[in-house]
Write a protein that holds these residues in place. Sequence first.
Motif, mmCIF file in Angstrom:
data_model
loop_
_atom_site.group_PDB
_atom_site.id
_atom_site.type_symbol
_atom_site.label_atom_id
_atom_site.label_comp_id
_atom_site.label_asym_id
_atom_site.label_seq_id
_atom_site.Cartn_x
_atom_site.Cartn_y
_atom_site.Cartn_z
ATOM 1 N N ALA A 131 0.828 -1.213 0.000
ATOM 2 C CA ALA A 131 0.000 0.000 0.000
ATOM 3 C C ALA A 131 0.857 1.255 0.000
ATOM 4 O O ALA A 131 0.581 2.222 -0.713
ATOM 5 N N GLU A 132 1.953 1.222 0.794
ATOM 6 C CA GLU A 132 2.849 2.379 0.845
ATOM 7 C C GLU A 132 3.508 2.604 -0.512
ATOM 8 O O GLU A 132 3.712 3.747 -0.943
ATOM 9 N N HIS A 133 3.862 1.508 -1.174
ATOM 10 C CA HIS A 133 4.479 1.618 -2.501
ATOM 11 C C HIS A 133 3.510 2.243 -3.499
ATOM 12 O O HIS A 133 3.893 3.104 -4.304
ATOM 13 N N ILE A 134 2.227 1.847 -3.448
ATOM 14 C CA ILE A 134 1.218 2.397 -4.364
ATOM 15 C C ILE A 134 1.046 3.886 -4.120
ATOM 16 O O ILE A 134 0.998 4.691 -5.053
ATOM 17 N N VAL A 135 0.960 4.267 -2.818
ATOM 18 C CA VAL A 135 0.805 5.690 -2.476
ATOM 19 C C VAL A 135 2.008 6.477 -2.958
ATOM 20 O O VAL A 135 1.884 7.570 -3.527
ATOM 21 N N SER A 136 3.204 5.942 -2.741
ATOM 22 C CA SER A 136 4.421 6.631 -3.163
ATOM 23 C C SER A 136 4.467 6.786 -4.682
ATOM 24 O O SER A 136 4.842 7.858 -5.198
ATOM 25 N N SER A 137 4.088 5.746 -5.410
ATOM 26 C CA SER A 137 4.082 5.815 -6.870
ATOM 27 C C SER A 137 3.083 6.846 -7.361
ATOM 28 O O SER A 137 3.360 7.598 -8.305
ATOM 29 N N TYR A 138 1.919 6.904 -6.712
ATOM 30 C CA TYR A 138 0.907 7.883 -7.112
ATOM 31 C C TYR A 138 1.396 9.303 -6.827
ATOM 32 O O TYR A 138 1.211 10.213 -7.644
ATOM 33 N N ASP A 139 2.034 9.496 -5.677
ATOM 34 C CA ASP A 139 2.589 10.809 -5.352
ATOM 35 C C ASP A 139 3.623 11.225 -6.398
ATOM 36 O O ASP A 139 3.689 12.405 -6.790
ATOM 37 N N ASN A 140 4.425 10.275 -6.843
ATOM 38 C CA ASN A 140 5.415 10.578 -7.887
ATOM 39 C C ASN A 140 4.726 10.994 -9.187
ATOM 40 O O ASN A 140 5.194 11.900 -9.891
ATOM 41 N N ASP A 141 3.625 10.319 -9.514
ATOM 42 C CA ASP A 141 2.860 10.685 -10.711
ATOM 43 C C ASP A 141 2.375 12.125 -10.616
ATOM 44 O O ASP A 141 2.471 12.900 -11.583
ATOM 45 N N LEU A 142 1.822 12.476 -9.447
ATOM 46 C CA LEU A 142 1.300 13.835 -9.261
ATOM 47 C C LEU A 142 2.421 14.866 -9.321
ATOM 48 O O LEU A 142 2.255 15.942 -9.909
ATOM 49 N N GLN A 143 3.559 14.551 -8.704
ATOM 50 C CA GLN A 143 4.693 15.483 -8.737
ATOM 51 C C GLN A 143 5.160 15.726 -10.167
ATOM 52 O O GLN A 143 5.526 16.845 -10.542
ATOM 53 N N SER A 144 5.149 14.666 -10.970
ATOM 54 C CA SER A 144 5.548 14.798 -12.371
ATOM 55 C C SER A 144 4.591 15.721 -13.117
ATOM 56 O O SER A 144 5.027 16.574 -13.910
ATOM 57 N N LEU A 145 3.297 15.578 -12.876
ATOM 58 C CA LEU A 145 2.313 16.459 -13.503
ATOM 59 C C LEU A 145 2.528 17.908 -13.061
ATOM 60 O O LEU A 145 2.489 18.831 -13.882
ATOM 61 N N ARG A 146 2.763 18.098 -11.779
ATOM 62 C CA ARG A 146 2.965 19.460 -11.256
ATOM 63 C C ARG A 146 4.201 20.107 -11.875
ATOM 64 O O ARG A 146 4.188 21.297 -12.202
ATOM 65 N N ARG A 147 5.280 19.325 -12.009
ATOM 66 C CA ARG A 147 6.510 19.878 -12.592
ATOM 67 C C ARG A 147 6.282 20.325 -14.032
ATOM 68 O O ARG A 147 6.760 21.391 -14.445
ATOM 69 N N ARG A 148 5.583 19.505 -14.799
ATOM 70 C CA ARG A 148 5.322 19.865 -16.188
ATOM 71 C C ARG A 148 4.454 21.126 -16.274
ATOM 72 O O ARG A 148 4.690 22.008 -17.111
ATOM 73 N N ILE A 149 3.445 21.220 -15.429
ATOM 74 C CA ILE A 149 2.581 22.399 -15.458
ATOM 75 C C ILE A 149 3.344 23.639 -15.006
ATOM 76 O O ILE A 149 3.164 24.730 -15.560
ATOM 77 N N SER A 150 4.233 23.473 -14.035
ATOM 78 C CA SER A 150 5.069 24.597 -13.614
ATOM 79 C C SER A 150 5.950 25.080 -14.764
ATOM 80 O O SER A 150 6.088 26.294 -14.995
ATOM 81 N N GLU A 151 6.544 24.147 -15.500
ATOM 82 C CA GLU A 151 7.350 24.530 -16.663
ATOM 83 C C GLU A 151 6.488 25.209 -17.720
ATOM 84 O O GLU A 151 6.885 26.221 -18.312
ATOM 85 N N MET A 152 5.291 24.662 -17.950
ATOM 86 C CA MET A 152 4.380 25.279 -18.912
ATOM 87 C C MET A 152 4.054 26.715 -18.516
ATOM 88 O O MET A 152 4.036 27.625 -19.364
ATOM 89 N N GLY A 153 3.787 26.935 -17.217
ATOM 90 C CA GLY A 153 3.463 28.279 -16.758
ATOM 91 C C GLY A 153 4.595 29.258 -17.004
ATOM 92 O O GLY A 153 4.364 30.394 -17.442
ATOM 93 N N SER A 213 8.637 29.182 -29.607
ATOM 94 C CA SER A 213 8.509 28.633 -28.254
ATOM 95 C C SER A 213 7.251 27.795 -28.079
ATOM 96 O O SER A 213 7.174 26.956 -27.176
ATOM 97 N N ASP A 214 6.280 28.019 -28.922
ATOM 98 C CA ASP A 214 4.978 27.380 -28.722
ATOM 99 C C ASP A 214 5.040 25.862 -28.851
ATOM 100 O O ASP A 214 4.253 25.151 -28.216
ATOM 101 N N SER A 215 5.958 25.348 -29.632
ATOM 102 C CA SER A 215 6.024 23.900 -29.837
ATOM 103 C C SER A 215 6.361 23.167 -28.538
ATOM 104 O O SER A 215 5.840 22.071 -28.277
ATOM 105 N N ARG A 216 7.227 23.747 -27.723
ATOM 106 C CA ARG A 216 7.566 23.137 -26.431
ATOM 107 C C ARG A 216 6.336 23.099 -25.525
ATOM 108 O O ARG A 216 6.088 22.100 -24.833
ATOM 109 N N LEU A 217 5.561 24.156 -25.542
ATOM 110 C CA LEU A 217 4.348 24.212 -24.728
ATOM 111 C C LEU A 217 3.345 23.153 -25.180
ATOM 112 O O LEU A 217 2.727 22.471 -24.356
ATOM 113 N N ASP A 218 3.198 23.005 -26.482
ATOM 114 C CA ASP A 218 2.292 21.986 -27.021
ATOM 115 C C ASP A 218 2.721 20.584 -26.591
ATOM 116 O O ASP A 218 1.881 19.751 -26.220
ATOM 117 N N LEU A 219 4.022 20.325 -26.639
ATOM 118 C CA LEU A 219 4.543 19.010 -26.247
ATOM 119 C C LEU A 219 4.253 18.722 -24.781
ATOM 120 O O LEU A 219 3.795 17.625 -24.423
#
Length: 236
Positions: free
Chosen positions: A2-24, A52-58
Amino acid sequence: MAEHIVSSYDNDLQSLRRRISEMGGIAEKMLVDAIAALVRSDLPLAQSVISSDSRLDLLQREVEENAILTIARRQPLAVDLRETISAIRVSGDVERIGDLAKNIAKRAVAIGGPFQAQKIVVGVQHMSDLVLGQLKDVLDAYAQQDTVRALDVWQRDGAIDALYTSLFRELLTYMMEDPRNISFCTHLLFCAKNIERIGDHTTNIAETVYYLVTGETLAIDRPKNDRSIDVAKAGA
């Protein structure tokens, strides 16, 4: 397990947040540079914005694909599901903001050089400064899950609409006074409308932040003060 699943999900969310931060960060820079290119007639800078727009689209595609995979793999519930869905929404709005900034840069290229009526351009720049402030604040609100800051951005949208109406009226006046201004002022009208639409997208993000934190949608209509249609009818 269960801890491994929670940790993996947290990593997924962190990855999404990082990409959105870069997009911003990319979207903010695109807007700043597009307006600078317009005001200074800086064609190389305008071309840089367009590129620059192509990086944002990606990044937007990566956020969407990874968020869908996260939902499929983790089957999140409640706030976890809302965060994943919100990432898709916010990335879509930020990507669209980049498109609108690119459109402004294209208008700067189309104008192609120095122009008269600097006062009008200053008005467009002032409007973009207000919208840039909204964009910065709403991205911070998203990162911090701050509904108070998000609602402040949401409430400021009416001021952007009112300023757009004022610019619309002024540009129409310039065009009626001298037909030689029509081409230039038409480009500026589109630039101003693009900036106003960026403001709308920051309001969308504010509403997403509210939904993410509370699980509810705002029950009141957003403030709107765009009277450009009325101005156009009156001038017809």
